[in-house]
Write an enzyme that holds these catalytic residues in place. Sequence first.
Site, PDB file in Angstrom:
ATOM      1  N   ARG A 112       0.835  -1.198   0.000  1.00 42.78           N
ATOM      2  CA  ARG A 112       0.000   0.000   0.000  1.00 42.78           C
ATOM      3  C   ARG A 112       0.873   1.252   0.000  1.00 42.78           C
ATOM      4  O   ARG A 112       0.572   2.243  -0.668  1.00 42.78           O
ATOM      5  CB  ARG A 112      -0.936  -0.033   1.215  1.00 42.78           C
ATOM      6  N   LYS A 156      -2.643   6.419   1.413  1.00 38.91           N
ATOM      7  CA  LYS A 156      -2.501   6.843   2.813  1.00 38.91           C
ATOM      8  C   LYS A 156      -1.556   8.038   2.855  1.00 38.91           C
ATOM      9  O   LYS A 156      -0.348   7.891   3.039  1.00 38.91           O
ATOM     10  CB  LYS A 156      -1.989   5.671   3.650  1.00 38.91           C
TER      11      LYS A 156
HETATM   12  C1  LIG Z   1      -5.298   3.654   7.586  1.00 41.12           C
HETATM   13  C2  LIG Z   1      -6.689   3.948   7.188  1.00 41.12           C
HETATM   14  C3  LIG Z   1      -7.721   2.993   7.352  1.00 41.12           C
HETATM   15  C4  LIG Z   1      -7.537   1.668   8.047  1.00 41.12           C
HETATM   16  O1  LIG Z   1      -6.638   0.816   7.385  1.00 41.12           O
HETATM   17  P1  LIG Z   1      -6.001  -0.412   8.123  1.00 41.12           P
HETATM   18  O2  LIG Z   1      -5.032  -0.962   7.141  1.00 41.12           O
HETATM   19  O3  LIG Z   1      -7.070  -1.379   8.429  1.00 41.12           O
HETATM   20  O4  LIG Z   1      -5.361   0.104   9.366  1.00 41.12           O
HETATM   21  C5  LIG Z   1      -8.981   3.321   6.878  1.00 41.12           C
HETATM   22  N1  LIG Z   1      -9.239   4.521   6.305  1.00 41.12           N
HETATM   23  C6  LIG Z   1      -8.276   5.453   6.165  1.00 41.12           C
HETATM   24  C7  LIG Z   1      -8.634   6.761   5.525  1.00 41.12           C
HETATM   25  C8  LIG Z   1      -6.969   5.194   6.591  1.00 41.12           C
HETATM   26  O5  LIG Z   1      -6.039   6.132   6.437  1.00 41.12           O
END
Ligand SMILES: *Cc1c(COP(=O)(O)O)cnc(C)c1O
Length: 341
Positions: free
Chosen positions: A82, A184
């Site tokens: 990711r 992210k």
């Molecule tokens: C990090 C994040 C999540 C959750 O992702 P995980 O991999 O399950 O921790 C969900 N939504 C957003 C906007 C995020 O930044």
Amino acid sequence: MEKKNIDWGNLGFGYVQTDYRYVSNYKNGEWDEGTITTDPNITLNECAGVLQYAQTIFEGLKAYTTEDGHIVTFRPDLNAERMMASAERLEMPVFPKDRFIDAVNQVVTVNEAFVPPYGSGATLYIRPYMFGSNPVIGVKPADEYQFRILTTPVGPYFKGGVKPLTIRISDFDRAAPNGTGHIKAGLNYAMSLHAIVDAHKQGFDENMYLDPATRTKVEETGGANFLFVTKDNKVVTPKSNSILPSITRRSLMIVAKEYLGLEVEEREIYVDELKDFAECGLCGTAAVISPVGKIVDHGKEICLPAGMSEMGPVTKKLYDTLTGIQMGRIEAPEGWIHVIK
Ligand SMILES: *Cc1c(COP(=O)(O)O)cnc(C)c1O
């Protein structure tokens, strides 16, 4: 290894400085070999790309102690992948997957004294991130970057028991169609801060963001994906290309199907159907699933049958099964548990 003298059960979710962090710098088109350092501070030029144009991305995962005493992380390969996708979208260099996993191993190993013991409910939160570090004033990607991983011990999420959340449908948008909602990036969080501060002021725990184009479909919250359970026990999650692909949510969908034998579906979910769901939860690394008890749509309350005092039955089974897998009490699918030591 002697653990630090920390009251693990009473830790919150805040920064606690640990002894070591991992750093690798990118310059002249390549990453250096990377190193562990004790210095928690970063010295940057005043014009660094990250400071001017917010060129920064991050990840979040946890290390914890399993029932049989191993220190493990959960699906770090997906965090690595990711982050590669996030880097590409923001014109940053990719930090290779094998190096990402090796860096996580290194930084957790040297901070072993901060990895909470099994049963404490606490974990060592791992925060990999990358930012443009050289001076940039004309709008363009930086030429130099730093990849860094800090760790910080965090307490049990449901300290004092599970409390279902009350959320509101937000009039602010989180991510544009064809924008950066699926990566992210810090920028997605900067723009959500006003919305969350305002939600808290109005007495809500979280914002439910809708698709900005039509404002008829559910997307996610500022930092967690939605899972819904229908009255006939189907687990559904919104489909949209501006949702961040949560690793927790993707894992829970597999758990629902393979471990609990439930039907699962990723599809567009309309605001109009919210009143028909039996259960709703928010999925992310921090809490695994936080149950939602009430959704408020501009004054109109949608109360989920699961109520305001506990997790709904399907949410609870999903939560218990995934945390059981993570803690080594239930056999994990191949490759989900990455043993550090
Ligand atoms: C990090 C994040 C999540 C959750 O992702 P995980 O991999 O399950 O921790 C969900 N939504 C957003 C906007 C995020 O930044």
